[in-house]
Write an enzyme that holds these catalytic residues in place. Sequence first.
Site, mmCIF file in Angstrom:
data_model
loop_
_atom_site.group_PDB
_atom_site.id
_atom_site.type_symbol
_atom_site.label_atom_id
_atom_site.label_comp_id
_atom_site.label_asym_id
_atom_site.label_seq_id
_atom_site.Cartn_x
_atom_site.Cartn_y
_atom_site.Cartn_z
ATOM 1 N N ARG A 1 1.234 -21.380 9.531
ATOM 2 C CA ARG A 1 2.321 -22.089 9.325
ATOM 3 C C ARG A 1 3.029 -22.623 8.494
ATOM 4 N NH1 ARG A 1 5.442 -25.597 14.453
ATOM 5 N NH2 ARG A 1 3.903 -26.558 13.010
ATOM 6 N N ARG B 1 1.681 -22.656 18.529
ATOM 7 C CA ARG B 1 1.312 -24.226 18.667
ATOM 8 C C ARG B 1 -0.437 -24.406 19.282
ATOM 9 N NH1 ARG B 1 6.938 -26.953 19.074
ATOM 10 N NH2 ARG B 1 6.848 -25.865 20.655
ATOM 11 N N ARG C 1 4.005 -16.632 24.958
ATOM 12 C CA ARG C 1 3.702 -16.809 23.917
ATOM 13 C C ARG C 1 2.638 -17.185 23.352
ATOM 14 N NH1 ARG C 1 7.975 -21.952 23.032
ATOM 15 N NH2 ARG C 1 10.333 -20.459 23.545
ATOM 16 N N TYR D 1 22.796 -20.773 24.182
ATOM 17 C CA TYR D 1 22.810 -21.755 22.621
ATOM 18 C C TYR D 1 23.428 -21.337 21.309
ATOM 19 C CZ TYR D 1 17.663 -22.127 23.947
ATOM 20 O OH TYR D 1 16.769 -22.034 24.581
HETATM 21 O O1 CP3 Z 1 5.210 -14.834 23.118
HETATM 22 C C1 CP3 Z 1 5.190 -14.620 22.255
HETATM 23 O O2 CP3 Z 1 4.241 -14.814 21.405
HETATM 24 C C2 CP3 Z 1 6.627 -14.399 20.942
HETATM 25 C C3 CP3 Z 1 6.933 -15.023 19.985
HETATM 26 C C4 CP3 Z 1 8.230 -15.875 21.245
HETATM 27 C C5 CP3 Z 1 8.303 -16.804 20.140
HETATM 28 N N1 CP3 Z 1 9.765 -16.962 21.315
HETATM 29 C C6 CP3 Z 1 8.040 -17.987 19.590
HETATM 30 C C7 CP3 Z 1 8.511 -19.191 19.354
HETATM 31 C C8 CP3 Z 1 8.918 -15.453 21.903
HETATM 32 C C9 CP3 Z 1 8.980 -14.235 22.721
HETATM 33 C C10 CP3 Z 1 10.146 -16.120 22.353
HETATM 34 C C11 CP3 Z 1 11.305 -16.453 23.109
HETATM 35 C C12 CP3 Z 1 12.030 -16.936 23.140
HETATM 36 N N2 CP3 Z 1 12.703 -17.949 22.114
HETATM 37 C C13 CP3 Z 1 13.123 -17.792 24.449
HETATM 38 C C14 CP3 Z 1 12.560 -16.923 25.647
HETATM 39 C C15 CP3 Z 1 11.339 -17.377 26.480
HETATM 40 C C16 CP3 Z 1 11.365 -18.264 27.131
HETATM 41 O O3 CP3 Z 1 10.105 -19.328 26.280
HETATM 42 O O4 CP3 Z 1 12.005 -18.733 28.113
HETATM 43 C C17 CP3 Z 1 14.003 -18.778 24.353
HETATM 44 C C18 CP3 Z 1 14.256 -19.646 24.987
HETATM 45 C C19 CP3 Z 1 13.658 -18.843 22.399
HETATM 46 C C20 CP3 Z 1 14.286 -19.589 22.025
HETATM 47 C C21 CP3 Z 1 13.067 -20.792 21.294
HETATM 48 N N3 CP3 Z 1 12.384 -20.814 20.003
HETATM 49 C C22 CP3 Z 1 12.860 -22.394 21.850
HETATM 50 C C23 CP3 Z 1 13.463 -22.961 22.866
HETATM 51 C C24 CP3 Z 1 11.916 -22.958 20.549
HETATM 52 C C25 CP3 Z 1 10.959 -24.112 20.434
HETATM 53 C C26 CP3 Z 1 10.152 -24.294 21.938
HETATM 54 C C27 CP3 Z 1 9.608 -25.027 21.279
HETATM 55 O O5 CP3 Z 1 7.928 -25.048 22.117
HETATM 56 O O6 CP3 Z 1 9.506 -25.840 20.596
HETATM 57 C C28 CP3 Z 1 11.676 -22.177 19.654
HETATM 58 C C29 CP3 Z 1 10.275 -22.687 18.816
HETATM 59 C C30 CP3 Z 1 9.601 -20.634 19.119
HETATM 60 N N4 CP3 Z 1 9.537 -19.379 19.189
HETATM 61 C C31 CP3 Z 1 7.795 -21.016 18.773
HETATM 62 C C32 CP3 Z 1 7.282 -20.068 18.933
HETATM 63 C C33 CP3 Z 1 5.915 -19.625 18.321
HETATM 64 C C34 CP3 Z 1 7.806 -22.633 18.268
HETATM 65 C C35 CP3 Z 1 7.634 -22.487 16.955
HETATM 66 C C36 CP3 Z 1 7.266 -23.256 15.788
HETATM 67 O O7 CP3 Z 1 6.155 -22.852 15.407
HETATM 68 O O8 CP3 Z 1 7.576 -24.558 16.123
#
Ligand code: CP3
Length: 354
Positions: free
Chosen positions: A41, A32, A28, A155
């Site tokens: 964003r 944010r 990640r 999910y």
């Molecule tokens: O690593 C990176 O920089 C690449 C981007 C990436 C995102 N999600 C961007 C993201 C990757 C590789 C993921 C994978 C992902 N997404 C997973 C597997 C990795 C892990 O963390 O276990 C999972 C379970 C998800 C599902 C998901 N997407 C969740 C649970 C959330 C909310 C979590 C949170 O932090 O609020 C997201 C949203 C998300 N995916 C964000 C980002 C940058 C935040 C979104 C925002 O800008 O509000």
Amino acid sequence: MNFKLKNDTFLRALLHQPTEYTPIWMMRQAGRYLPEYRETRKQAGSFLGLCKNPDYATEATLQPLERFPLDAAILFSDILTVPDAMGLGLYFSEGEGPKFKRPLRDAAAIKALRVPDIGKDLRYVTDAVTQIRKALNGSVPLIGFSGSPFTLSCYMVEGGGSDDYAKVKTLMYNEPKLMHHILEVTTQAVINYLNAQIEAGAQAVMIFDSWGGVLSHAAFHEFSLAYTHRIVEGLIKEKDGLKIPSIVFTKGGGLWLESIANTGCDAVGLDWNIDIGIARQRVGNKVALQGNMDPAVLFASPDAIYKEVEHILGSYGYGSGHVFNLGHGISQHTDPEHAAALVKAVHELSRKYH
Ligand code: CP3
């Protein structure tokens, strides 16, 4: 040696080839905690707006690399784009995380699931991959990724995040055939999706089994690992004469390290529960290891970060086969200066081990 890349340290570490230092990227790494990400964003209107527009996805992918000398870029997207393309209707409600408008709640919905047409329904992802590769211009490799079928199913059945996985586990224990059907269709979708990313230019791929660790020993092997195994077997292994390494990350998977290493993947991602030196003894040279610093260490001072990096590098010991990373995604509350200290510490302190 990869002549097309200025810095191929990450790919060499995954393939156990000699490197001058231990490469690092952060799960990640775009997100944010970076003010420039929050700004982009805002312009895009939403997180999904970022993912679905290749220009914005490229911008977000490159942001952490402009700040820190990371050794790999990761496609800016989300694992939930696949169920979205399967018609479940992904949306994000502020502060609540991901949700589906049409979660899988009955046998009819499960039986109606279809493998999406990647070239059409996920074209925005492969377009982003192509564009990011161009923008990187051979600086560092680009990682493509997908969720594991089990993690995606969590999910799809729960309809969003969950604390207890009650719905998906009830389905798994009451109706194992229906659960296997979801996993079958999703597995084919993930194979097609990752191979499309590779065709578009991804130079390594990672499978996120973020919730495999909530399963019992038997259920993990039957409902998660068996499908991850099939994905690894179905991946394109080489493109333009270069190996495309694969990384399997199961959060909470330390107990099953040997089984995960046996899927045929090139590297296993570790969370922070396991000592990386012990993990190395257990898998030998079969796979490389990626990890495994607790992301919460980044809340502490740069001095404390240096100490923890030294501990992890020392525990892994001498030689190649280690990609430094966090054991899970970086927190949105992280100070970017602390992320900078981490990258610097890994690059400086690891040279003596190579
Ligand atoms: O690593 C990176 O920089 C690449 C981007 C990436 C995102 N999600 C961007 C993201 C990757 C590789 C993921 C994978 C992902 N997404 C997973 C597997 C990795 C892990 O963390 O276990 C999972 C379970 C998800 C599902 C998901 N997407 C969740 C649970 C959330 C909310 C979590 C949170 O932090 O609020 C997201 C949203 C998300 N995916 C964000 C980002 C940058 C935040 C979104 C925002 O800008 O509000």
